[in-house]
Write a protein that holds these residues in place. Sequence first.
Motif: not given
Length: 243
Positions: A21-24, A95-97, A202-211
Amino acid sequence: MSNALVVIPTYNEIENLELLLREIISLQQDFDVLVVDDNSPDGTSNVVEKLIEEYPNTLFLLKRTSKLGLGTAYIAGFKWALERPYDFIFEMDADFSHNPKDLIRLYNTCKDQNYDMAIGSRYVTGVNVVNWPMNRVLLSWGASKYVRWITGMKIDDTTAGFICYKRSVLQAINLEAIKFVGYAFQIEMKFKTHLKKFKIKEVPVIFTDRTKGASKMSKGIISEAIFGVLTMKLKSIFNILEI
Ligand SMILES: Nc1nc2c(ncn2[C@@H]2O[C@H](COP(=O)(O)OP(=O)(O)OP(=O)(O)O)[C@@H](O)[C@H]2O)c(=O)[nH]1
Ligand SMILES: [Mg+2]
């Protein structure tokens, strides 16, 4: 108040949510955020309530009584958004994905390029997934191809959950008639947007698994998607799909 609202469904995301939330909120561009929490036992909603004291005009919380599924959480969030004057409404995981910075790219795609739906897509340029085990990548990629084949939609990432909708899309779709509660919800929304002939990009994004935190993926969610998509397509062929 911003003209854009990010809807974030949460279930046990206490380890991720405050940071996200703080990042957004600290992005260059203003986004309001609505968290839809299903009475998470880890107290996720307390974190939101505390942050609302800091950002009362930006951050909002919808509390539901129990875990009712991702799809119905989004529907509740969309209805909340449509009762207020938001022009752009987003779906995003907690989850930051999904990288918060990409919200701006999705927004610009709808606002400046005039698309009705912008999809943060993992599969437009190969497979942009970080840290997923191979079986999970194959499941997701295979599911996206399967859905594309069955539905006939020209979308590479049909199960993506990082989306910007123009308000008009959510107004046009009958939200009461949305059937799916799990992953398949994402497919149903895209299929109905497509059937209503809205412009999709479609806009290409990088999806990162939750840590941090745990996944809510289950066998039930997967079978809902596999069989549900077939039923949905058949209904649309026979013109009995409510959109
Ligand atoms: N309100 C609500 N949120 C949910 C529910 N199920 C999942 N979520 C949220 O929906 C988002 C996506 O769920 P994830 O568990 O990350 O599912 P996923 O991305 O398919 O699985 P992973 O890749 O393993 O993370 C997260 O923000 C979850 O907290 C639910 O029943 N209710
Ligand atoms: Mg996830």
